[in-house]
Structures are given as structure tokens and as C-alpha cells.
Design a protein around this motif. Structure first.
Motif, PDB file in Angstrom:
ATOM      1  N   ASP A  97      13.693  54.714  30.952  1.00  0.00           N
ATOM      2  CA  ASP A  97      12.626  55.198  31.833  1.00  0.00           C
ATOM      3  C   ASP A  97      13.144  55.611  33.206  1.00  0.00           C
ATOM      4  OD1 ASP A  97      10.467  52.671  30.482  1.00  0.00           O
ATOM      5  OD2 ASP A  97      10.814  54.693  29.760  1.00  0.00           O
ATOM      6  N   ASN A  98      14.186  56.411  33.240  1.00  0.00           N
ATOM      7  CA  ASN A  98      14.764  57.002  34.448  1.00  0.00           C
ATOM      8  C   ASN A  98      15.480  56.017  35.370  1.00  0.00           C
ATOM      9  OD1 ASN A  98      13.927  59.599  33.701  1.00  0.00           O
ATOM     10  ND2 ASN A  98      11.901  59.203  34.531  1.00  0.00           N
ATOM     11  N   PHE A  99      15.671  54.773  34.952  1.00  0.00           N
ATOM     12  CA  PHE A  99      16.486  53.825  35.710  1.00  0.00           C
ATOM     13  C   PHE A  99      17.752  53.557  34.905  1.00  0.00           C
ATOM     14  CE2 PHE A  99      12.236  52.604  37.299  1.00  0.00           C
ATOM     15  CZ  PHE A  99      12.465  52.690  38.662  1.00  0.00           C
ATOM     16  N   SER A 100      18.877  53.415  35.599  1.00  0.00           N
ATOM     17  CA  SER A 100      20.115  53.077  34.901  1.00  0.00           C
ATOM     18  C   SER A 100      20.118  51.585  34.563  1.00  0.00           C
ATOM     19  CB  SER A 100      21.316  53.406  35.782  1.00  0.00           C
ATOM     20  OG  SER A 100      21.403  52.490  36.856  1.00  0.00           O
ATOM     21  N   GLN A 101      21.056  51.200  33.741  1.00  0.00           N
ATOM     22  CA  GLN A 101      21.195  49.793  33.358  1.00  0.00           C
ATOM     23  C   GLN A 101      21.378  48.911  34.594  1.00  0.00           C
ATOM     24  OE1 GLN A 101      24.533  49.132  30.791  1.00  0.00           O
ATOM     25  NE2 GLN A 101      24.164  46.974  30.603  1.00  0.00           N
ATOM     26  N   LEU A 102      22.227  49.333  35.505  1.00  0.00           N
ATOM     27  CA  LEU A 102      22.469  48.542  36.717  1.00  0.00           C
ATOM     28  C   LEU A 102      21.215  48.436  37.583  1.00  0.00           C
ATOM     29  CD1 LEU A 102      26.035  49.772  37.724  1.00  0.00           C
ATOM     30  CD2 LEU A 102      25.409  47.615  36.643  1.00  0.00           C
ATOM     31  N   GLU A 103      20.434  49.514  37.637  1.00  0.00           N
ATOM     32  CA  GLU A 103      19.186  49.475  38.417  1.00  0.00           C
ATOM     33  C   GLU A 103      18.187  48.501  37.800  1.00  0.00           C
ATOM     34  OE1 GLU A 103      19.009  53.941  40.351  1.00  0.00           O
ATOM     35  OE2 GLU A 103      18.486  53.714  38.231  1.00  0.00           O
ATOM     36  N   TRP A 104      18.098  48.460  36.468  1.00  0.00           N
ATOM     37  CA  TRP A 104      17.189  47.512  35.812  1.00  0.00           C
ATOM     38  C   TRP A 104      17.618  46.075  36.090  1.00  0.00           C
ATOM     39  CZ3 TRP A 104      12.467  48.006  34.552  1.00  0.00           C
ATOM     40  CH2 TRP A 104      11.964  49.210  34.067  1.00  0.00           C
ATOM     41  N   ILE A 105      18.906  45.820  36.057  1.00  0.00           N
ATOM     42  CA  ILE A 105      19.398  44.469  36.346  1.00  0.00           C
ATOM     43  C   ILE A 105      19.069  44.092  37.783  1.00  0.00           C
ATOM     44  CG2 ILE A 105      21.493  43.058  36.556  1.00  0.00           C
ATOM     45  CD1 ILE A 105      22.572  44.692  34.114  1.00  0.00           C
ATOM     46  N   GLU A 106      19.230  45.037  38.702  1.00  0.00           N
ATOM     47  CA  GLU A 106      18.888  44.794  40.107  1.00  0.00           C
ATOM     48  C   GLU A 106      17.392  44.519  40.263  1.00  0.00           C
ATOM     49  OE1 GLU A 106      19.243  47.047  44.429  1.00  0.00           O
ATOM     50  OE2 GLU A 106      20.393  47.810  42.728  1.00  0.00           O
ATOM     51  N   ILE A 107      16.563  45.273  39.545  1.00  0.00           N
ATOM     52  CA  ILE A 107      15.109  45.043  39.578  1.00  0.00           C
ATOM     53  C   ILE A 107      14.792  43.633  39.102  1.00  0.00           C
ATOM     54  CG2 ILE A 107      12.926  45.679  38.459  1.00  0.00           C
ATOM     55  CD1 ILE A 107      14.028  48.626  38.506  1.00  0.00           C
ATOM     56  N   SER A 108      15.419  43.218  38.021  1.00  0.00           N
ATOM     57  CA  SER A 108      15.194  41.876  37.482  1.00  0.00           C
ATOM     58  C   SER A 108      15.594  40.803  38.494  1.00  0.00           C
ATOM     59  CB  SER A 108      15.977  41.693  36.185  1.00  0.00           C
ATOM     60  OG  SER A 108      15.773  40.406  35.667  1.00  0.00           O
TER      61      SER A 108
END
Length: 113
Positions: free
Chosen positions: A4-15
Motif C-alpha cells: 500500500d505505497n509504504f516500503s517494508q522499512l516504513e511499515w516497521i517504523e510505523i509499527s
């Protein structure tokens, strides 16, 4: 890998951000579980190797991975891998070794002489 337009690293940062600010919210914990399951490419690769009877310590060659069920999909995901130090399967292999060092305790055998 993009979700959904976020990279893997961005999702981890969001979490990580959510875990700091939203303690004990069931919906947040569920979201964090989904993020982890979709971004834990090391765990996915490790489980794939074990399931297909590869030694998870030694990264198999691409043709061997692709001969297995879902192997081509895994190699596509590994090719899209983005780590902090680089991209692609070559960087994944380097980062996978770090993952293994955290997951396994490696001891040298004593040789009887």
C-alpha cells in the motif's frame, strides 16, 4: 516490497511508533501483528527453507529455490528487498546472516584427537 505505497522499512517504523504511543489497544496490536507477518521476510524465507528441507543456515542457490512450490514468488520478494545498507537478493543474503546469528546459538564442536 511495497505494501500500500509504504516500503517494508516504513511499515516497521510505523509499527514501532504505534507501539510507543498506543499501549494495550487491541486493534493496534492486531495491526502490528499484520505488519510483522507481512514484513518479516527473514522469517518467511527461513520457514520456506525448513519446509522445503533446505538447511536454513546455508542460503540455497536461486534455481533450487525456484524449483519448489512458491519458490519463484519468494525470489521475487527477495529481489525487491530493501535493507538499511542496500537492496536486492545480495543484500538480503547479508542481512539474513545477521538474522541467523540472532536466532541461533552457534557453537564450535570439540574435536577428539
Amino acid at each position: 516490497m511495497k505494501i500500500d505505497n509504504f516500503s517494508q522499512l516504513e511499515w516497521i517504523e510505523i509499527s514501532d511508533i504505534l507501539s510507543k504511543h498506543c499501549i494495550d489497544e487491541p486493534v493496534i496490536k492486531k495491526l502490528q501483528g499484520v505488519i510483522k507477518s507481512r514484513t518479516d521476510i527473514f522469517g518467511i524465507a527461513h520457514d520456506f527453507f525448513v519446509k522445503n528441507k533446505f538447511n536454513p543456515i546455508f542460503f540455497p542457490e536461486r534455481p533450487f529455490i525456484e524449483k519448489c512450490k512458491d519458490g519463484k514468488g519468494l525470489t521475487r520478494r527477495l529481489a525487491m528487498y530493501e535493507g538499511k545498507k542496500g537492496k536486492g537478493i545480495i543484500q538480503f543474503k547479508k542481512d539474513y546472516q545477521e538474522y541467523l546469528l540472532k536466532r541461533y546459538q552457534i557453537k564450535e564442536k570439540e574435536l577428539n584427537q
